[in-house]
Scaffold this active site. Structure first.
Site, PDB file in Angstrom:
ATOM      1  N   HIS A  36       0.839  -1.208   0.000  1.00  0.00           N
ATOM      2  CA  HIS A  36       0.000   0.000   0.000  1.00  0.00           C
ATOM      3  C   HIS A  36       0.870   1.253   0.000  1.00  0.00           C
ATOM      4  O   HIS A  36       0.653   2.188   0.771  1.00  0.00           O
ATOM      5  CB  HIS A  36      -0.982  -0.017   1.183  1.00  0.00           C
ATOM      6  N   TYR A  65       3.166  -4.851   9.699  1.00  0.00           N
ATOM      7  CA  TYR A  65       3.106  -3.394   9.547  1.00  0.00           C
ATOM      8  C   TYR A  65       4.238  -2.752  10.348  1.00  0.00           C
ATOM      9  O   TYR A  65       4.848  -1.770   9.920  1.00  0.00           O
ATOM     10  CB  TYR A  65       1.779  -2.832  10.080  1.00  0.00           C
TER      11      TYR A  65
END
Lengths: 174, 362
Positions: B61, B331
């Site tokens: 992303h 993440y």
């Protein structure tokens, strides 16, 4: 009169923190090794234990400065005296620096510093992820240094206790 | 006086004790378990599948745009969870719209997977962060499969494209992945960031003030009417068409979504993000997300947060979904890496900057 043992608060703090710091190093190593549920579980423990170590280390520093420590054996070679003194300065430095760096890096990373659900600690650095990146790197590096130092400390303690049998080991363990 | 004969066994005892401590550390740290999957390991696999490292950008992303606004709670969520987001009132929100993939300057036509990261700033320093996607399901159900999927997607040095046979083999062995890919191919996808529904993907656990706890998923349903993306003309679209569209829309009016909490039925899978909850479910509209400001990552203030879905307030906790813990770990690894590399100007900033720098010169 020199004492031949550490003061009782110093001994209590030493063993309590030995357990907490070893646990903390294992939690840190364990949590970054996994993507299972263990990751969030260990991370949730890592922060409050870190803060506990910081508070205990500051108390311990005060105890160390206000109570006389037993002297090292008179026949200890100069190099071992230097190693003993130097390693203890480093141990104290890391006990205080590691939690502070952890707190500072989470602050710089823009994370809420969650001690437990619903209770967050205030940040001690402004949000800046480059600072976070370097502190995070340092935190990991110093964790390894801390582990090596503790191994050396344990080895030296056993050397005093099993081989020199000079009373140094029992001054903390006795 | 000790003699070497008595000293040696004692030295051996000391060495054995130290070795045992090292062994415990190595075991806990995964050094003895090559099969254990770490957040860094998955970040590595994303980098490999990306074909290169884009320093300073998220490993997935990578292309995004900042938004901000507020969440107006209607009070209906209080019955479900004691989270400070739910009592009637308003809390500030920062968010980041993004497309999937690791290339920060990829063409929007190539990446039609949309996502939204949200950071709700609650009272007393609490936060609720989310990373929500425009599909109701995820592509794999566990981190090992995710790793295998990334490995199947590694570009072949000869063609620059993944080996289709490897991908075929993976999909054949993973019907849930085929289902996801079919969904992306056949389901009408939103034509804009503004008209998509964003789903929590994973199940979470809500606990209310009475101590009742239940599994939920949630979704943000747009007030903007749905329009389907024309999948046939994607390659002719301008590089940043999705992001440009969002900027243009937000200059006209704020965009709104309703946060709808879906309560699990007794048969629902809470441990598998590839399985939809079908049939009738009790749904509760708990408030409205109002995004009224958009800016590029350089200036928007959203880039430097990690939208870790396990940063949760009191009253909300994770579930037994293995993807959830893995997202948190991965993440974090991605954030660590891009942080030390230092942020770089993003594609949307660069696309807008010629005009800006001319203005600055005047």
């Amino acid at each position: 009169m020199s004492p031949n043992r550490f003061a009782l608060p110093a001994r209590i703090l030493h063993w309590l923190m030995a357990a907490l710091i070893l646990a903390m190093l294992l939690i840190g190593a364990g949590m970054i090794s996994t993507t299972t549920d263990r990751y969030p579980e260990l991370l949730a423990w890592h922060r409050p234990i870190g803060l506990a170590i910081l508070i205990l280390a500051l108390v311990r520093l005060a105890v160390r400065l206000t109570h006389r420590a037993p002297p090292l054996p008179a026949d200890l070679p100069a190099i071992q005296v230097a190693a003993a003194k130097g390693s203890h300065y480093l141990l104290y430095t890391l006990m205080i620096a590691m939690p502070l760096i952890g707190w500072a890096m989470q602050s710089a990373g823009g994370y809420p510093i969650i001690l437990w659900k619903g209770f967050t600690l205030f940040p001690i650095l402004p949000h800046d992820i480059v600072v976070y990146g370097w502190l995070r790197f340092t935190h990991g590096l110093l964790a390894y240094a801390f582990f090596l130092l503790i191994l050396g400390h344990l080895g030296a303690a056993l050397f005093h206790g099993l081989i020199r049998r000079d009373g140094v080991f029992s001054s903390m363990a006795g | 006086m000790t003699t070497p004969i008595r000293t040696l066994p004692r030295l051996a005892v000391i060495a054995a004790i130290l070795a045992a401590v090292v062994a415990v550390f190595a075991w806990v740290g995964g050094f003895l378990s090559p099969a254990r999957i770490s957040g860094s390991g998955v970040a590595d696999s994303l980098q490999t599948a990306n074909g290169k490292i884009y320093p300073g950008f998220r490993r997935a992303h990578a292309k995004g745009l900042c938004v901000s606004g507020h969440f107006d709670a209607n009070g209906a969520g209080v019955a479900l969870s004691r989270a400070a987001l739910f009592p009637a009132g308003s809390v500030p929100v920062i968010g980041r719209f993004s497309t999937g993939g690791g290339d920060p300057s990829a063409s929007d036509g190539r990446n039609v997977f949309h996502a939204l990261g949200l950071r709700f700033a609650l009272p007393h320093g609490e936060e609720w962060r989310m990373a929500i996607d425009h599909t109701p399901i995820f592509i794999v159900s566990n981190p090992a499969d995710f790793l295998a999927l990334q490995q199947a997607a590694i570009p072949d040095p000869k063609t620059g494209k993944p080996d289709p046979d490897r991908m075929k083999a993976f999909v054949a062995a993973h019907p849930e992945t085929r289902q996801f890919m079919d969904y992306m191919k056949t389901a009408p996808l939103p034509s804009s960031f503004a008209n998509g529904t964003y789903y929590s993907i994973d199940a979470f656990r809500f606990a209310n003030a009475q101590g009742q706890s239940r599994f939920v998923r949630w979704q943000f349903e747009p007030e903007t009417p749905f329009a389907a993306l024309d999948k046939a003309t994607l390659d002719q679209q301008p590089t940043n068409f999705l992001f440009d569209d969002l900027l243009a829309r937000m200059q006209k009016a704020p965009l709104k979504w309703h946060m709808v909490v879906v309560l699990a039925n007794s048969g629902d899978r809470t441990d598998n993000a590839t399985v939809r909850w079908t049939g009738p479910h009790r749904q509760v509209d708990v408030g409205t997300l109002i995004l009224d400001h958009a800016a590029t990552e350089e200036t928007g203030g959203c880039r430097d947060y990690n939208y870790d879905p396990l940063i949760l307030p009191k009253g909300v906790s994770g579930s037994d979904d293995p993807i959830l813990a893995a997202r948190s770990a991965v993440y974090s690894a991605s954030f660590r890496r891009r942080a030390i590399e230092g942020p770089r100007p993003d594609a949307i900033t660069k696309a807008e900057s010629p005009a800006k720098s001319q203005e600055g010169a005047r």
